[in-house]
Design an enzyme around this catalytic site. Structure first.
Site, PDB file in Angstrom:
ATOM      1  CB  ALA A 111      20.923 -58.817 113.204  1.00  0.00           C
ATOM      2  CE  LYS A 112      14.000 -59.413 117.542  1.00  0.00           C
ATOM      3  NZ  LYS A 112      14.172 -60.598 118.410  1.00  0.00           N
ATOM      4  N   GLY A 113      15.079 -57.221 113.109  1.00  0.00           N
ATOM      5  CA  GLY A 113      14.346 -56.500 112.085  1.00  0.00           C
ATOM      6  C   GLY A 113      12.924 -56.258 112.528  1.00  0.00           C
TER       7      GLY A 113
END
Ligand code: NAD
Length: 422
Positions: A111-113
């Site tokens: 995931a990444k934000g």
């Protein structure tokens, strides 16, 4: 529908990530259906993040959280604050996290934000408000069993403490395992702040070792002097390498006899930038990439080794501290020139490895010693390097393709064994 195979020359990180996946899919012989499954994020959230500035003005930022794949466990990945963040960059970074976690056998997806904000233009109070609002907006999809955040460009341990606090207050009790890379006082792990850099140096030592070379025999240049680059330079120096150049966004410095890193750290601490350090000659980032050194560690941003710059790289080894520093065209040129590239999804995995240790410690509410953490980190890095190098050797492919095929295969197997619901 996006074309998975005939992508034009990569112009952004997502093109690079997709081209890398396409290469692994071809080696593995997977069909288009599985390719599309693996190329497409499982879940994405776009949020507007309004900020009341210290002077009372309202400003609006865009925020993103992408869960590329969650077949092997909860999403795991950093939170980036930068004015250049966009959804495609976050998608690429999330995809790389998926393969990275699988390569080093962590029970996580990728995931990444990100928030499109330049943190240098805001006070601590404003950054705290942005972080808390962003966390509130993406609250439905994060959590210790869903998606766990960590620092990346423009964020740090303090940011992770704010995310953890916002999440915890909203749930009514303290939940340290929702973020990693936290300060020690709120459940952080010993060794996390330096883990990515230590891992980079383990990866470099292992790759050099395959050619019978030791770190204390080489010269090195490091691009980026933030959380990853500054400690990587220090650990390379501690291992006996001669670090002749470093740089950051402001420019770089070069000293043929090796930089005085303690004095350089003091200078950066005082001025906030590498440029202006008097213990070396000024160089720019393009010159740094082209230096006649043995080892080059890009540890800043994506895409710096590309069709224009790759032909000038003189290093024998490129060990990727940053995510996606080499474009597909850059990679091809380095390969043609016989330069060994230790890919990001292996070389910078030390950060997520110790993040995993932090999550395990938080879940058990039992903290390990620094020695235990350092030993387990080294063991995982060396084990992952051996398996990647063995595949590269057996299949006569690059370390990047070997790492990708291992990661992609593990994720595909998780999909296949779980089956398709309904
Ligand atoms: P950071 O914000 O602490 O440091 C970034 C550094 O890069 C700064 O010194 C900045 O001045 C420099 N920089 C920015 N733009 C540049 C440019 N165009 N040319 C040269 N230097 C430039 O960020 P970080 O956490 O050290 O992350 C660096 C890279 O490592 C990113 O690609 C990140 O995704 C990756 N990474 C970080 C971690 C981690 O644990 N922090 C883990 C794995 C990978």
């Amino acid at each position: 529908m996006t074309d998975l195979t005939d992508a034009p020359a990569p112009a952004n990180p997502l093109d690079t990530a997709k081209a890398q996946l396409a290469s692994a899919i071809e080696i593995l012989g997977y069909d288009d259906g599985l390719h599309r499954m693996l190329a497409t994020p499982r879940r994405e959230m776009n949020v507007a993040v309004p900020l009341r500035r210290d002077d009372g003005e309202i400003e609006l930022f865009m925020g993103y959280r992408v869960q590329h794949n969650i077949s092997r466990g909860p999403g795991k990945g950093g939170l980036r604050y930068s004015s250049s963040v966009d959804i495609d960059e976050v998608r690429a970074l999330a995809m790389w996290m998926t393969w990275k976690c699988a390569i080093v056998e962590l029970p996580y997806g990728g995931a990444k934000g990100g928030v499109t904000i330049d943190p240098r233009e805001h006070s601590m109070q404003e950054l705290e408000r942005v972080t808390r609002r962003y966390t509130s907006e993406i609250m439905p999809i994060i959590g210790p069993e869903r998606d766990i955040m960590a620092p990346d460009i423009g964020t740090d341990a303090q940011t992770m403490a704010w995310v953890m606090d916002t999440y915890s207050v909203n749930h009514g009790y303290t939940i340290p395992a929702v973020t990693t890379g936290k300060p020690l006082t709120v459940g952080g792990s010993l060794g996390r702040a330096t883990a990515t850099s230590r891992g980079v140096v383990h990866a470099a030592a292992a790759a050099l070792g395959d050619a019978g070379v030791q770190l204390n025999e080489v010269t090195a240049a490091v691009q980026g002097f933030g959380k990853v680059g500054s400690h990587a330079a220090q650990f390379l120096h501690d291992a006996g390498a001669r670090v002749v150049a470093v740089s950051d966004e402001s420019g770089g410095v070069y000293a043929a006899d090796g930089l005085g890193l303690a004095a350089l750290m003091r200078h950066v601490h005082q001025t906030g930038r590498v440029a202006g350090f008097e213990g070396g000659d000024p160089i720019d980032n393009t010159q740094l990439l082209a230096l006649d050194v043995d080892l080059l560690v890009p540890a800043a941003v994506e895409g710096v080794i590309n069709a224009e710059t790759a032909g000038n790289v003189k290093a024998r080894w490129v060990v990727e501290g940053a995510n996606g520093p080499t474009t597909e065209a850059g990679d091809r040129i380095l390969a043609e020139r016989g330069i060994v590239v230790v890919p990001d999804i292996l070389a910078n995995a030390g950060g997520v490895i110790v993040s995993y240790f932090e999550w395990v410690q938080a879940n058990q509410a039992y903290w390990w010693t620094e020695r235990e953490i350092e030993d387990r980190l080294e063991h995982r890095m060396v084990t992952a390097h051996r398996s990647v190098a063995a595949v590269a050797h057996a299949e006569s492919i690059s370390l990047r393709d070997a790492a990708l095929t291992i990661g992609v295969r593990r994720v595909a197997e998780a999909h296949q064994i779980r089956g398709l619901y309904p």
